[in-house]
Scaffold this motif. Structure first.
Motif, mmCIF file in Angstrom:
data_model
loop_
_atom_site.group_PDB
_atom_site.id
_atom_site.type_symbol
_atom_site.label_atom_id
_atom_site.label_comp_id
_atom_site.label_asym_id
_atom_site.label_seq_id
_atom_site.Cartn_x
_atom_site.Cartn_y
_atom_site.Cartn_z
ATOM 1 N N ARG A 40 37.083 2.116 1.051
ATOM 2 C CA ARG A 40 37.541 3.494 0.850
ATOM 3 C C ARG A 40 38.991 3.507 0.392
ATOM 4 O O ARG A 40 39.859 2.869 1.005
ATOM 5 C CB ARG A 40 37.402 4.318 2.133
ATOM 6 C CG ARG A 40 37.817 5.793 1.960
ATOM 7 C CD ARG A 40 37.512 6.598 3.205
ATOM 8 N NE ARG A 40 37.852 7.998 3.025
ATOM 9 C CZ ARG A 40 37.049 8.908 2.478
ATOM 10 N NH1 ARG A 40 35.857 8.546 2.043
ATOM 11 N NH2 ARG A 40 37.419 10.169 2.356
ATOM 12 N N THR B 60 37.488 8.371 -2.119
ATOM 13 C CA THR B 60 36.320 7.702 -2.692
ATOM 14 C C THR B 60 35.901 6.517 -1.831
ATOM 15 O O THR B 60 36.743 5.711 -1.428
ATOM 16 C CB THR B 60 36.613 7.228 -4.122
ATOM 17 O OG1 THR B 60 36.932 8.366 -4.929
ATOM 18 C CG2 THR B 60 35.414 6.505 -4.722
ATOM 19 N N ASP C 279 30.411 7.773 -2.402
ATOM 20 C CA ASP C 279 30.715 9.200 -2.319
ATOM 21 C C ASP C 279 32.164 9.424 -2.701
ATOM 22 O O ASP C 279 32.996 8.494 -2.642
ATOM 23 C CB ASP C 279 30.428 9.754 -0.918
ATOM 24 C CG ASP C 279 31.195 9.016 0.166
ATOM 25 O OD1 ASP C 279 32.414 9.245 0.290
ATOM 26 O OD2 ASP C 279 30.582 8.212 0.885
ATOM 27 N N THR C 280 32.490 10.624 -3.113
ATOM 28 C CA THR C 280 33.852 10.953 -3.509
ATOM 29 C C THR C 280 34.093 12.440 -3.314
ATOM 30 O O THR C 280 33.190 13.176 -2.881
ATOM 31 C CB THR C 280 34.110 10.550 -4.974
ATOM 32 O OG1 THR C 280 35.508 10.642 -5.254
ATOM 33 C CG2 THR C 280 33.332 11.435 -5.931
ATOM 34 N N GLN D 31 31.947 17.505 -3.385
ATOM 35 C CA GLN D 31 31.779 16.216 -2.702
ATOM 36 C C GLN D 31 30.379 15.658 -2.973
ATOM 37 O O GLN D 31 29.438 15.917 -2.218
ATOM 38 C CB GLN D 31 31.991 16.395 -1.196
ATOM 39 C CG GLN D 31 33.371 16.951 -0.855
ATOM 40 C CD GLN D 31 33.482 17.482 0.559
ATOM 41 O OE1 GLN D 31 32.468 17.777 1.207
ATOM 42 N NE2 GLN D 31 34.705 17.616 1.040
ATOM 43 N N SER E 154 27.481 12.526 -3.415
ATOM 44 C CA SER E 154 27.190 11.198 -2.875
ATOM 45 C C SER E 154 25.888 10.694 -3.463
ATOM 46 O O SER E 154 25.036 11.471 -3.912
ATOM 47 C CB SER E 154 27.093 11.230 -1.344
ATOM 48 O OG SER E 154 25.896 11.868 -0.926
ATOM 49 N N GLN F 119 22.823 7.415 -2.764
ATOM 50 C CA GLN F 119 22.334 6.300 -1.963
ATOM 51 C C GLN F 119 21.146 5.655 -2.654
ATOM 52 O O GLN F 119 20.309 6.346 -3.237
ATOM 53 C CB GLN F 119 21.870 6.781 -0.582
ATOM 54 C CG GLN F 119 22.958 7.365 0.281
ATOM 55 C CD GLN F 119 22.423 7.762 1.648
ATOM 56 O OE1 GLN F 119 21.886 6.936 2.379
ATOM 57 N NE2 GLN F 119 22.535 9.033 1.977
#
Length: 220
Positions: free
Chosen positions: A34, A38, A59-60, A71, A73, A75
């Motif tokens: 991190r 981000t 994620d950011t 925001q 993300s 996966q």
């Protein structure tokens, strides 16, 4: 919904978690990077009932003007899983948030408390004394299960460390019928170390409950 990072100048975080079920245990190992707003991470979860699943994500947070943050993300995981979410947060010391999450509905062992295919709504406050408060709900809006998790979260500063307490109320329909339950997460963060204990009733909206124990280290 991001918590204050007690080790903000240490970009790497290694977490090892143990999950205690009625008749067996699970293990999760996660390495996260991190910088600023981000993050990117890789990990793997394994237990004798589900098997082993490798996973990764990112994620950011993007600022849109002075008071709005977007925001996103993403996966991915073995067994063909893909998922993502987008949250919108608006405000300053007082703020509101809304979000949506979607997956491809492939097998995925959810290590969080909440449904992945869901809407999120909440409100929070960053107090001048360093306390943070947040109340939010995550509710399934895709599979008609009425599954929803309510969270009441408070972050309490202690010098260069802080404690985070999250009270959970879970309800909804499962293969075993309707369920309700109360759970919690208790987390203590120091600049380089952290420990966490949690109780998750009806893990992944199943018939079994889970205790979760985790600890980790931050480093360069």
């Amino acid at each position: 919904m991001a918590a204050v990072d007690a080790g903000a100048n240490l970009p790497w975080k290694l977490t090892v978690g143990e999950y205690a079920y009625a008749n067996y245990d699970g293990t999760d190992v996660n390495l996260r990077w991190r910088v600023d707003d981000t993050s990117a991470w890789i990990g793997a979860y394994s237990d004798e009932a589900f098997g082993t699943q490798a996973r990764a994500g990112a994620d950011t947070s993007w600022s849109i003007g002075k008071y709005v943050q977007l925001q996103p993300s993403l996966q991915v995981a073995s067994m063909g899983f893909m998922g993502g979410s987008v949250n919108l947060q608006a405000g300053a010391s007082w703020y509101a948030l809304a979000g949506i999450g979607r997956t491809d509905a492939r097998p995925y062992f959810n290590l969080n408390f909440d449904p992945n295919d869901a809407l999120t709504f909440g409100a929070g406050h960053h107090a001048e004394n360093g306390f943070n408060y947040l109340v939010f709900v995550v509710a399934d809006d895709r599979f008609h299960t009425e599954q929803r998790d309510w969270h009441a979260n408070v972050q309490i500063p202690f010098g260069d460390s802080h404690a985070t307490l999250d009270l959970l109320r879970k309800s909804g329909l499962t293969d075993a019928g309707p369920i309700t339950g109360w759970g919690f997460i208790a987390n203590w963060d120091w600049p380089k170390w952290f420990v966490r204990v949690a109780y998750d009733p009806h893990q992944n909206f199943s018939a079994q409950d889970a205790w979760r124990f985790a600890s980790g280290v931050r480093f360069r």
